[in-house]
Scaffold this motif. Sequence first.
Motif, PDB file in Angstrom:
ATOM      1  N   ARG A  78     -13.055   3.207 -10.651  1.00 14.03           N
ATOM      2  CA  ARG A  78     -11.734   3.232 -10.034  1.00 14.03           C
ATOM      3  C   ARG A  78     -11.710   2.643  -8.632  1.00 14.03           C
ATOM      4  NH1 ARG A  78     -13.794   8.488 -10.376  1.00 14.03           N
ATOM      5  NH2 ARG A  78     -13.633   9.862  -8.553  1.00 14.03           N
ATOM      6  N   TRP A  79     -12.880   2.343  -8.081  1.00 13.74           N
ATOM      7  CA  TRP A  79     -12.944   1.672  -6.789  1.00 13.74           C
ATOM      8  C   TRP A  79     -13.037   0.151  -6.927  1.00 13.74           C
ATOM      9  CZ3 TRP A  79     -15.919   6.103  -7.777  1.00 13.74           C
ATOM     10  CH2 TRP A  79     -15.516   7.252  -7.073  1.00 13.74           C
ATOM     11  N   ASP A  80     -13.200  -0.329  -8.145  1.00 12.86           N
ATOM     12  CA  ASP A  80     -13.433  -1.756  -8.373  1.00 12.86           C
ATOM     13  C   ASP A  80     -12.157  -2.586  -8.442  1.00 12.86           C
ATOM     14  OD1 ASP A  80     -16.222  -1.746  -8.452  1.00 12.86           O
ATOM     15  OD2 ASP A  80     -16.287  -1.201 -10.567  1.00 12.86           O
ATOM     16  N   TYR A  81     -11.008  -1.953  -8.466  1.00 14.25           N
ATOM     17  CA  TYR A  81      -9.764  -2.714  -8.599  1.00 14.25           C
ATOM     18  C   TYR A  81      -8.667  -2.034  -7.791  1.00 14.25           C
ATOM     19  CZ  TYR A  81      -8.366   0.920 -11.955  1.00 14.25           C
ATOM     20  OH  TYR A  81      -8.056   2.116 -12.547  1.00 14.25           O
ATOM     21  N   GLY A  82      -7.698  -2.835  -7.367  1.00 11.84           N
ATOM     22  CA  GLY A  82      -6.584  -2.279  -6.605  1.00 11.84           C
ATOM     23  C   GLY A  82      -5.284  -3.012  -6.812  1.00 11.84           C
ATOM     24  N   SER A  83      -5.320  -4.060  -7.656  1.00 12.49           N
ATOM     25  CA  SER A  83      -4.125  -4.847  -7.904  1.00 12.49           C
ATOM     26  C   SER A  83      -4.277  -5.554  -9.240  1.00 12.49           C
ATOM     27  CB  SER A  83      -3.923  -5.897  -6.797  1.00 12.49           C
ATOM     28  OG  SER A  83      -4.974  -6.855  -6.849  1.00 12.49           O
ATOM     29  N   ALA A  84      -3.174  -6.094  -9.727  1.00 12.64           N
ATOM     30  CA  ALA A  84      -3.230  -6.863 -10.972  1.00 12.64           C
ATOM     31  C   ALA A  84      -4.131  -8.078 -10.821  1.00 12.64           C
ATOM     32  CB  ALA A  84      -1.822  -7.282 -11.385  1.00 12.64           C
ATOM     33  N   ALA A  85      -4.114  -8.684  -9.630  1.00  8.16           N
ATOM     34  CA  ALA A  85      -4.940  -9.866  -9.392  1.00  8.16           C
ATOM     35  C   ALA A  85      -6.430  -9.522  -9.473  1.00  8.16           C
ATOM     36  CB  ALA A  85      -4.611 -10.475  -8.033  1.00  8.16           C
ATOM     37  N   THR A  86      -6.834  -8.378  -8.906  1.00 12.98           N
ATOM     38  CA  THR A  86      -8.249  -8.016  -8.985  1.00 12.98           C
ATOM     39  C   THR A  86      -8.651  -7.679 -10.412  1.00 12.98           C
ATOM     40  OG1 THR A  86      -7.757  -5.709  -8.390  1.00 12.98           O
ATOM     41  CG2 THR A  86      -8.371  -7.203  -6.598  1.00 12.98           C
ATOM     42  N   ILE A  87      -7.758  -7.086 -11.180  1.00 10.52           N
ATOM     43  CA  ILE A  87      -8.070  -6.805 -12.586  1.00 10.52           C
ATOM     44  C   ILE A  87      -8.266  -8.101 -13.352  1.00 10.52           C
ATOM     45  CG2 ILE A  87      -7.154  -5.842 -14.737  1.00 10.52           C
ATOM     46  CD1 ILE A  87      -5.833  -3.648 -13.040  1.00 10.52           C
ATOM     47  N   ARG A  88      -7.414  -9.089 -13.101  1.00  8.49           N
ATOM     48  CA  ARG A  88      -7.588 -10.387 -13.767  1.00  8.49           C
ATOM     49  C   ARG A  88      -8.943 -10.996 -13.419  1.00  8.49           C
ATOM     50  NH1 ARG A  88      -1.964 -10.837 -12.855  1.00  8.49           N
ATOM     51  NH2 ARG A  88      -2.267 -11.770 -10.794  1.00  8.49           N
ATOM     52  N   GLN A  89      -9.345 -10.881 -12.164  1.00 10.05           N
ATOM     53  CA  GLN A  89     -10.638 -11.434 -11.756  1.00 10.05           C
ATOM     54  C   GLN A  89     -11.781 -10.693 -12.423  1.00 10.05           C
ATOM     55  OE1 GLN A  89     -10.983 -14.274  -9.546  1.00 10.05           O
ATOM     56  NE2 GLN A  89     -12.888 -14.120 -10.731  1.00 10.05           N
ATOM     57  N   VAL A  90     -11.659  -9.371 -12.547  1.00  9.58           N
ATOM     58  CA  VAL A  90     -12.674  -8.578 -13.243  1.00  9.58           C
ATOM     59  C   VAL A  90     -12.863  -9.106 -14.660  1.00  9.58           C
ATOM     60  CG1 VAL A  90     -13.101  -6.323 -14.294  1.00  9.58           C
ATOM     61  CG2 VAL A  90     -12.429  -6.459 -11.891  1.00  9.58           C
ATOM     62  N   ILE A 116     -17.229  -5.803 -23.876  1.00 10.30           N
ATOM     63  CA  ILE A 116     -16.578  -4.498 -23.733  1.00 10.30           C
ATOM     64  C   ILE A 116     -16.444  -4.190 -22.249  1.00 10.30           C
ATOM     65  CG2 ILE A 116     -16.757  -1.998 -24.132  1.00 10.30           C
ATOM     66  CD1 ILE A 116     -18.526  -2.650 -26.575  1.00 10.30           C
ATOM     67  N   VAL A 117     -15.293  -3.678 -21.851  1.00 12.68           N
ATOM     68  CA  VAL A 117     -15.101  -3.196 -20.485  1.00 12.68           C
ATOM     69  C   VAL A 117     -14.732  -1.721 -20.544  1.00 12.68           C
ATOM     70  CG1 VAL A 117     -13.685  -3.337 -18.406  1.00 12.68           C
ATOM     71  CG2 VAL A 117     -14.428  -5.443 -19.539  1.00 12.68           C
ATOM     72  N   TYR A 118     -15.541  -0.879 -19.886  1.00 10.30           N
ATOM     73  CA  TYR A 118     -15.203   0.534 -19.703  1.00 10.30           C
ATOM     74  C   TYR A 118     -14.403   0.610 -18.403  1.00 10.30           C
ATOM     75  CZ  TYR A 118     -18.823   1.627 -23.192  1.00 10.30           C
ATOM     76  OH  TYR A 118     -19.590   1.705 -24.334  1.00 10.30           O
ATOM     77  N   PHE A 119     -13.103   0.781 -18.534  1.00 10.04           N
ATOM     78  CA  PHE A 119     -12.176   0.675 -17.409  1.00 10.04           C
ATOM     79  C   PHE A 119     -11.710   2.069 -17.017  1.00 10.04           C
ATOM     80  CE2 PHE A 119      -7.968  -0.200 -15.539  1.00 10.04           C
ATOM     81  CZ  PHE A 119      -8.288  -1.218 -14.646  1.00 10.04           C
ATOM     82  N   GLN A 120     -12.101   2.533 -15.824  1.00  6.92           N
ATOM     83  CA  GLN A 120     -11.814   3.916 -15.444  1.00  6.92           C
ATOM     84  C   GLN A 120     -10.356   4.100 -15.029  1.00  6.92           C
ATOM     85  OE1 GLN A 120     -13.843   5.706 -12.064  1.00  6.92           O
ATOM     86  NE2 GLN A 120     -14.033   7.616 -13.195  1.00  6.92           N
ATOM     87  N   VAL A 121      -9.693   5.008 -15.708  1.00  5.13           N
ATOM     88  CA  VAL A 121      -8.295   5.322 -15.404  1.00  5.13           C
ATOM     89  C   VAL A 121      -8.090   6.808 -15.120  1.00  5.13           C
ATOM     90  CG1 VAL A 121      -7.338   3.378 -16.690  1.00  5.13           C
ATOM     91  CG2 VAL A 121      -7.734   5.557 -17.876  1.00  5.13           C
ATOM     92  N   ARG A 122      -9.161   7.581 -15.175  1.00  4.19           N
ATOM     93  CA  ARG A 122      -9.054   9.019 -14.906  1.00  4.19           C
ATOM     94  C   ARG A 122     -10.325   9.485 -14.214  1.00  4.19           C
ATOM     95  NH1 ARG A 122      -9.633  14.510 -17.789  1.00  4.19           N
ATOM     96  NH2 ARG A 122      -7.613  15.520 -17.519  1.00  4.19           N
ATOM     97  N   GLY A 123     -10.179   9.963 -12.971  1.00  6.98           N
ATOM     98  CA  GLY A 123     -11.317  10.482 -12.238  1.00  6.98           C
ATOM     99  C   GLY A 123     -11.263  11.995 -12.166  1.00  6.98           C
ATOM    100  N   PRO A 124     -10.790  12.556 -11.046  1.00  7.34           N
ATOM    101  CA  PRO A 124     -10.722  14.011 -10.904  1.00  7.34           C
ATOM    102  C   PRO A 124      -9.434  14.583 -11.502  1.00  7.34           C
ATOM    103  CG  PRO A 124     -10.149  12.997  -8.830  1.00  7.34           C
ATOM    104  CD  PRO A 124     -10.496  11.880  -9.765  1.00  7.34           C
TER     105      PRO A 124
END
Length: 448
Positions: free
Chosen positions: A78-90, A101-109
């Motif tokens: 959840r620290w690896d992205y902060g915008s749609a643009a960064t997700i596209r780059q990922v 496969i991408v394990y994309f974190q959408v739920r932390g605490p």
Amino acid sequence: MTQKSLYALLAAAPALMIGALAGTALRAPSAPSTDTPLAAAALVAPAFAATPSAAPAAESAAPRPAVMEEGRALWVNRWDYGSAATIRQVMENAARAHFNIVYFQVRGPWDARYRSQLDPCSTRLCDRLGGVPTWDPLEVAVREAHARGLQLHAWINGLSGWESNDGSTCARLRPSAPGQPNHVLVDHPEWAMHTRAGRPMRCPNGEEYVYLSPAHAGVRTHLARVAADIVRRYEVDGIHLDRIRYPGADYGWDPAALAQFGRDPAANPQDWARFRRDLVSRMVQETHDSIHAVRAVPLSAAVWPIYDRTRFGWPSSSGVGQFFQDTWGWASGGYLDVAVPMTYFRVAPERCSYRPLRPGQEPNPDWDCMIADHVQGMRPSGRHVYAGVLPGLGRDEITKQVRIGRAHGVNGFSFYFYSALADMNAWAFLGDGVFREPAVPPRMPWLQ
């Protein structure tokens, strides 16, 4: 954190655990986890054998080339992205390196980095816990991954209720905006795990999170509902669990657990350990069943690097004994499809050794031996193993571990984490090297 500190924690007393690897200082007792920046086993035949594609009749004289089956997963926390643009780059970088496969974190605490009516919006998405999101990272991630031929698995934490590193973080745990769901610890503070002394976990504490007790049916049901809700509303290709364990053997003495156990834990230590292990297993099974009531997608989990330390004779911690995480039992029960052991260590010069690599360092549990043990342990169930790889150990180590993992018959690999590979600019190194041959995720015929 330093590599030395990571080794130090795993080498320490059994109750110690490895902690955050993504920007949070490690301290005992914490645990290896993907969401925060262990006896020789027999070799088995490779499980990623190529499978020929069926050719049309007109092309029968020239069949298509075989396609390699190998899971190549990338943890994106959840620290690896902060915008749609960064997700596209990922996703662009992942595709360039031939991940599939991408394990994309959408739920932390127990918060949400997507639009949810079950968990409050994350402070990282809405500036405050329980605000109203203006965009949906999961929606963007699914779209961008699929556009590049990548599977997108939603990565969600299991029992880590709220971050507890410092007082300012603890102060953010408060009621949500009107019309938005509250955090479960706001509505149900009694769901927090209790210590051996019978006290609820405090915030802050030394465990990185206030953990929730799976002895409460509401805790188990809530995770199952969240997973099913994601599968129902998003075209994800799987669910990936993390933090699906106790923080240590000195936790779980909450009133609900003691009432259900019905005996004195001190007088029945083995049964008490089994009881807590069964609670975690029940939580995984209920999550699996809830997902499959919607759609048959795979359930994977980031799991402890050492299943049972008694198999090695190492003075280390182990998942099944200290954190009540019975990975192989979940697979044998048919409710875990992929185990992803967090083996963030080096291949040792002497196989199955547990010694410092250099004078003054803490012992290094042999990566080779741990992976072989997981393959052997998962073999009876036929379920898959994706070997965990820590990029920060260097390119030579990555190459060595991929070669050894394939020899042992792992079904794939999972790299922790995106930003570590980005710092190395390793995309071409992987795509032109160990992942040069494109691959597809291994088939899971039992899902049919």
